[in-house]
Enzyme design. Sequence first.
Site, mmCIF file in Angstrom:
data_model
loop_
_atom_site.group_PDB
_atom_site.id
_atom_site.type_symbol
_atom_site.label_atom_id
_atom_site.label_comp_id
_atom_site.label_asym_id
_atom_site.label_seq_id
_atom_site.Cartn_x
_atom_site.Cartn_y
_atom_site.Cartn_z
ATOM 1 N N CYS A 126 -8.335 6.113 10.279
ATOM 2 C CA CYS A 126 -8.618 4.854 9.629
ATOM 3 C C CYS A 126 -7.707 3.745 10.096
ATOM 4 O O CYS A 126 -7.280 2.904 9.342
ATOM 5 C CB CYS A 126 -8.714 5.075 8.206
ATOM 6 S SG CYS A 126 -9.861 6.197 7.528
ATOM 7 N N ASP A 142 0.879 -1.094 0.060
ATOM 8 C CA ASP A 142 -0.159 0.268 -0.110
ATOM 9 C C ASP A 142 0.810 1.276 -0.039
ATOM 10 O O ASP A 142 1.555 1.582 0.968
ATOM 11 C CB ASP A 142 -0.943 -0.016 1.222
ATOM 12 C CG ASP A 142 -1.697 1.082 1.536
ATOM 13 O OD1 ASP A 142 -1.513 2.048 0.560
ATOM 14 O OD2 ASP A 142 -2.257 0.999 2.487
ATOM 15 N N GLN A 197 0.937 6.658 1.025
ATOM 16 C CA GLN A 197 1.562 7.687 1.919
ATOM 17 C C GLN A 197 3.036 7.871 1.069
ATOM 18 O O GLN A 197 3.777 8.624 1.258
ATOM 19 C CB GLN A 197 1.798 7.526 3.230
ATOM 20 C CG GLN A 197 0.346 7.643 3.965
ATOM 21 C CD GLN A 197 -0.205 8.920 4.085
ATOM 22 O OE1 GLN A 197 0.375 9.959 3.877
ATOM 23 N NE2 GLN A 197 -1.331 9.024 4.221
HETATM 24 C C1 LIG Z 1 -1.813 4.157 4.059
HETATM 25 C C2 LIG Z 1 -3.122 4.435 3.553
HETATM 26 N N1 LIG Z 1 -3.597 3.529 2.873
HETATM 27 C C3 LIG Z 1 -4.763 3.758 2.129
HETATM 28 C C4 LIG Z 1 -5.498 4.838 2.263
HETATM 29 C C5 LIG Z 1 -6.781 4.921 1.580
HETATM 30 O O1 LIG Z 1 -6.768 5.906 0.555
HETATM 31 P P1 LIG Z 1 -8.029 6.294 -0.362
HETATM 32 O O2 LIG Z 1 -9.100 6.646 0.597
HETATM 33 O O3 LIG Z 1 -7.591 7.215 -1.434
HETATM 34 O O4 LIG Z 1 -8.496 5.000 -1.112
HETATM 35 C C6 LIG Z 1 -4.906 6.082 2.799
HETATM 36 C C7 LIG Z 1 -5.631 7.326 3.130
HETATM 37 O O5 LIG Z 1 -5.432 8.026 4.130
HETATM 38 C C8 LIG Z 1 -3.582 5.745 3.553
HETATM 39 O O6 LIG Z 1 -3.054 6.870 4.171
#
Ligand SMILES: Cc1ncc(COP(=O)(O)O)c(C=O)c1O
Length: 416
Positions: free
Chosen positions: A374, A207, A210
């Site tokens: 989150c 992922d 960031q």
């Molecule tokens: C580490 C990480 N993964 C995933 C996401 C999710 O991003 P999105 O809402 O654009 O799918 C975020 C968003 O804050 C994030 O910081």
Amino acid sequence: MTDVAASTAPATLDVAAVRAQFPYLERPEGIVYLDSGASAQKPRAVLDAMHEFGGLHYANVHRGVHRLAVEADAAYDGARATIAAFVGSTARETIITKSVTEAINLVAASWGAANVGEGDEVVITQMEHHANLVPWQQLCLRTGATLRYLEIDAEGRLDLDQLDGFLAGGRVKLVAVAHVSNVLGTRNPVAEIVRRSHAARARVMVDGAQAVPQEPVDVAALGADFYGWTGHKLYGPTGIGVLHVRRDLLAEMPPFLTGGDMINVVDFHETTWATGIQRFEAGTPPIVEAVGLAAACDWVGSIGGPAAVIAHEERITAYALGRLAEIDGLTVVGPPEAAGRGALTSFAFEGLHPHDVAEILARREVCVRAGQHCAEPLHRAMGIPATTRASFAAHTTTDEIDALVDALREAQRIFA
Ligand SMILES: Cc1ncc(COP(=O)(O)O)c(C=O)c1O
């Protein structure tokens, strides 16, 4: 690959010139935006590119022969190539999605459902954003596989010996990990995680939500099987995410969403699928957004590239860590040093609720994020109900960090 190599050449960011390109900084209130980790502000180049494409060259893609359709095809396909090159990938391995959340769900629903079953294991970490946690949790619940967590230490780092222990069991099908934690700022050793996982025949999903906005990322060099990121954190628009998939895996992945544009032949009772990335782009894609995201990639290149951005953001993060350490009762979570850390600081403030802190800061136009970002299980693992997060970008200055610290002192005075 050449774009990534060029962008790693040392270059210094001209912060004043960068700031001049953000319309929000022209507002009279003197907004101090320290919430880029949630979503980045947009420079004029991105807004202009979307405006120009939407006004002059817009049509649907991959289905027309008229002038505008041909121009839109060229713009969309060109945008994909730019986006792929920005992170050292290729257009043929780059799927456009709605967000990184959708990208991860795609992998879980497609590759996961076809390859993960009862008795298998999926390994993730305690520091994952819900986007890289819930899809794996649900996949495991559906299939009878086991979800295992790599724990964080007191400084928010992973212990790769624990990973080795999990891999040694021979049941791990997938390891999913954040490149940079959105709460701790921890930058995980992804290339090493990939090397160890591949040696144990496990696939790796990274992922990069960031990481891509903050540092040079070379997806090919990292070797990850799946690498996802999201447009709006890289100064681009919302509504677009990116998933890079190693080409040899694409063929074995069943469709995620079905409908138009992802098919080969459709008959009344059966359908065959398009090949390659096309199979995973059902329906009209985010065309204007792709143009905007490509403009954002070019814009980052124009200010010195990701290497210049990370050098600036590490300076800002070091300054922030030093200034925050001056405040009694404030504890920053994650690695204590700025080098090798993501450009954000999350902290707990003794006796103060993060939402109250954010409220006081907002009165001074200092924009931060409060809550669990989150990452509810991570906060549970740390034993902290919630944190306040200040996150930085190419336009952040040390004066803005001073404004943050002054506002935090005011919050402390008000609630004392
Ligand atoms: C580490 C990480 N993964 C995933 C996401 C999710 O991003 P999105 O809402 O654009 O799918 C975020 C968003 O804050 C994030 O910081």
